[in-house]
Enzyme design. Structure first.
Site, short mmCIF file in Angstrom:
data_model
loop_
_atom_site.label_atom_id
_atom_site.label_comp_id
_atom_site.label_asym_id
_atom_site.label_seq_id
_atom_site.Cartn_x
_atom_site.Cartn_y
_atom_site.Cartn_z
N ASN A 9 0.86 -1.19 0.00
CA ASN A 9 0.00 0.00 0.00
C ASN A 9 0.90 1.24 0.00
OD1 ASN A 9 -1.83 2.03 0.51
ND2 ASN A 9 -2.33 1.38 2.60
N TRP A 10 0.96 1.88 -1.15
CA TRP A 10 1.86 3.04 -1.27
C TRP A 10 1.29 4.30 -0.62
CZ3 TRP A 10 4.83 3.55 -6.58
CH2 TRP A 10 5.71 2.47 -6.70
N LYS A 11 0.01 4.29 -0.31
CA LYS A 11 -0.65 5.47 0.26
C LYS A 11 -0.41 6.69 -0.64
CE LYS A 11 -0.24 3.35 4.75
NZ LYS A 11 -0.23 3.47 6.18
N HIS A 97 -9.91 1.42 4.95
CA HIS A 97 -8.61 1.59 5.60
C HIS A 97 -8.75 2.63 6.72
CE1 HIS A 97 -4.46 2.62 6.34
NE2 HIS A 97 -4.12 1.50 5.74
N GLU A 99 -7.05 4.99 7.66
CA GLU A 99 -6.77 6.38 7.30
C GLU A 99 -7.96 7.02 6.58
OE1 GLU A 99 -3.02 5.52 5.46
OE2 GLU A 99 -2.16 5.16 7.45
N GLU A 169 -5.82 -4.68 10.83
CA GLU A 169 -4.79 -3.65 10.98
C GLU A 169 -5.10 -2.80 12.22
OE1 GLU A 169 -2.69 -2.59 7.13
OE2 GLU A 169 -4.60 -1.57 7.00
N GLY A 175 2.05 2.36 10.88
CA GLY A 175 3.05 3.43 10.80
C GLY A 175 3.72 3.77 12.11
N SER A 217 2.92 -2.00 10.60
CA SER A 217 4.34 -2.06 10.93
C SER A 217 4.98 -3.44 10.66
CB SER A 217 4.58 -1.65 12.38
OG SER A 217 4.25 -0.29 12.54
N GLY A 238 2.64 -1.22 4.37
CA GLY A 238 2.60 0.18 3.97
C GLY A 238 4.00 0.70 3.68
P1 PGA Z 1 2.53 0.37 7.69
O1 PGA Z 1 1.09 0.59 7.06
O2 PGA Z 1 3.07 -0.93 7.16
O3 PGA Z 1 3.33 1.54 7.26
O4 PGA Z 1 2.34 0.30 9.18
C1 PGA Z 1 0.18 -0.46 6.88
C2 PGA Z 1 -1.11 0.03 6.31
O5 PGA Z 1 -1.53 1.15 6.61
O6 PGA Z 1 -1.76 -0.66 5.52
#
Ligand code: PGA
Length: 264
Positions: A9-11, A97, A99, A169, A175, A217, A238
């Site tokens: 997931n590049w966000k 997600h 976010e 998640e 993150g 993470s 991510g």
């Molecule tokens: P992260 O993000 O690996 O940077 O913790 C995971 C995600 O949001 O899908």
């Protein structure tokens, strides 16, 4: 053998240049891994088509979208629909997600509508669920997860999760550099599976086509332990999916684990 899925997931990150470098490395290195692993690459919308064109192995490497609108078309300036995503070769779509739940105020009702439109269009939803730090502290994890899942059953019926993914998640793990403990991952994944199967019309085919990913993470240091748990069908990565060296390192770790496990 159920293949493992590793989702990147590049966000809100990436450039044309990164797509070029990343796909070149993946094309070069992924072949041997595809025996046990499928990958889903999810760059921002504007790079999906570019990535799809550059990726050679279309049988084991898929394109994902980080979001979709819940309508098909119309006067909704700035939105992107499932039809459009399908049109450019997307197969997987993230729904809910954390976010998006936080920054775009997406609630369970809206998320269930998005899930439905993805399923109705024969694409694969990756439903992201998880509790916040506070909810964990007050031991509300199961209550929260149940709520997040239940709305989907209510709208989509007993077979909602056939050919679907759930990504557990924990919001506090994303993150943060601190993943959930192995004990918690096991416990929560088991809970999710039991709940889904109890509410579904189950058969073995259903079980085979239902996946639970862990995300939050994931690094090269914890990937092996996480992936070796019986209730983990894959990873959602991510930050470490933006760096092809780190992403491929995690893939390599997973591959070696499966190679050993199946003794091939
Ligand atoms: P992260 O993000 O690996 O940077 O913790 C995971 C995600 O949001 O899908």
């Amino acid at each position: 053998m159920k293949k493992i899925t590793i989702i990147g997931n590049w966000k809100l990150n990436g450039t044309k240049n990164l797509v070029k470098k990343f796909s070149k490395k993946i094309n070069l290195k992924f072949k041997k891994y595809s025996k046990f692993i499928n990958i889903v690459l999810s760059p921002p919308y504007v790079y999906i088509d570019r990535m799809r064109k550059k990726i050679k192995d279309k049988k084991n490497i898929f394109l994902g979208s980080q979001n979709t609108d819940l309508r098909k078309s119309g006067a909704y300036t700035g939105e992107i629909s499932v039809n459009m995503l399908k049109d450019i070769g997307v197969k997987y779509i993230f729904i809910g997600h954390s976010e998006r739940r936080i920054y775009h105020k997406e609630n369970n009702k809206k998320i269930s509508k998005k899930f439905k439109i993805v399923k109705d269009n024969k694409l694969i939803p990756i439903l992201c669920i998880g509790e916040t730090k506070k909810e964990k502290k007050y031991k509300l994890t199961k209550v929260i997860l149940k709520k997040q899942i239940k709305k989907i059953f209510n709208l989509c019926g007993k077979n909602a999760f056939k050919n679907s993914y759930i990504a557990y998640e924990p919001v506090w793990a994303i993150g943060s550099g601190k993943s959930a403990s192995i004990k918690d991952i096991n416990k929560v994944h088991q809970f999710i599976k039991d709940y889904i199967f109890k509410k579904s019309k189950i058969n073995n085919n259903y079980k085979k086509n239902f996946y639970i990913q862990y995300g939050g993470s994931v690094t090269e240091d914890n990937a092996l332990e996480i992936i070796s748990q019986k209730n983990v069908d894959g990873l959602l990565i991510g930050a470490n999916s933006l760096n092809y060296k780190k992403f491929l390192k995690i893939i390599d770790i997973v591959y070696k684990y499966y190679k050993n496990k199946y003794n091939v």
